[in-house]
Design an enzyme around this catalytic site. Structure first.
Site, short mmCIF file in Angstrom:
data_model
loop_
_atom_site.label_atom_id
_atom_site.label_comp_id
_atom_site.label_asym_id
_atom_site.label_seq_id
_atom_site.Cartn_x
_atom_site.Cartn_y
_atom_site.Cartn_z
N SER A 162 0.87 -1.17 0.00
CA SER A 162 0.00 0.00 0.00
C SER A 162 0.90 1.22 0.00
CB SER A 162 -0.89 0.04 1.24
OG SER A 162 -1.72 -1.08 1.28
N CYS A 163 0.45 2.29 -0.65
CA CYS A 163 1.21 3.54 -0.67
C CYS A 163 0.20 4.68 -0.60
CB CYS A 163 2.07 3.62 -1.93
SG CYS A 163 3.12 5.09 -1.99
N VAL A 164 0.30 5.48 0.44
CA VAL A 164 -0.65 6.57 0.63
C VAL A 164 0.07 7.87 0.97
CG1 VAL A 164 -2.51 5.03 1.37
CG2 VAL A 164 -0.99 6.01 3.07
#
Length: 125
Positions: free
Chosen positions: A104-106
């Site tokens: 995940s990359c936020v």
């Protein structure tokens, strides 16, 4: 049983937590800012260098625990600026070329010490 992990090859925790914990054959790293272990310096002027430093910190923790980057099953990346996504991916691919863990990359509003990014990982032993 939960085991607390520590290595001098990664920055010490900057709060009341550990670098990582191990339980049931899984290693959970705390989020790694791009801090240089030897000096405590935060890399804050180059997203590629910052990404490499954070991943090197994770690598050192995993190796101390008897694991490795090719045993990572999940990565979470927290970015100060999502426009850095492509540059982060470029460096990330050097650490995970054949092996591709879930990820995940936020973008987040702010990170400790005003870091450019923070990365955490889950690996098997």
């Amino acid at each position: 049983m939960v085991k607390t992990l520590h290595t001098d090859k990664a920055p010490a925790a900057v709060g009341p937590y550990s670098q990582a914990t191990e339980v049931n054959g899984f290693i959970f790293t705390s989020g790694q800012l791009p801090l240089v272990p030897e000096t405590g310096e935060l890399i804050s002027d180059d997203i590629k260098k910052a990404t490499a430093r954070s991943l090197d910190n994770i690598k050192a923790i995993l190796e101390e625990a008897g694991s490795s980057m090719d045993k990572v099953v999940k990565v979470n990346i927290f970015l100060d600026d999502v426009n850095d996504f492509a540059a982060v991916n470029e460096v990330y691919a050097e650490y995970f070329s054949e092996h591709k863990p879930a990820r995940s990359c936020v973008e987040v509003a702010n990170l400790p010490k005003n870091g450019l990014l923070e990365i955490e990982a889950i690996a098997v032993k």
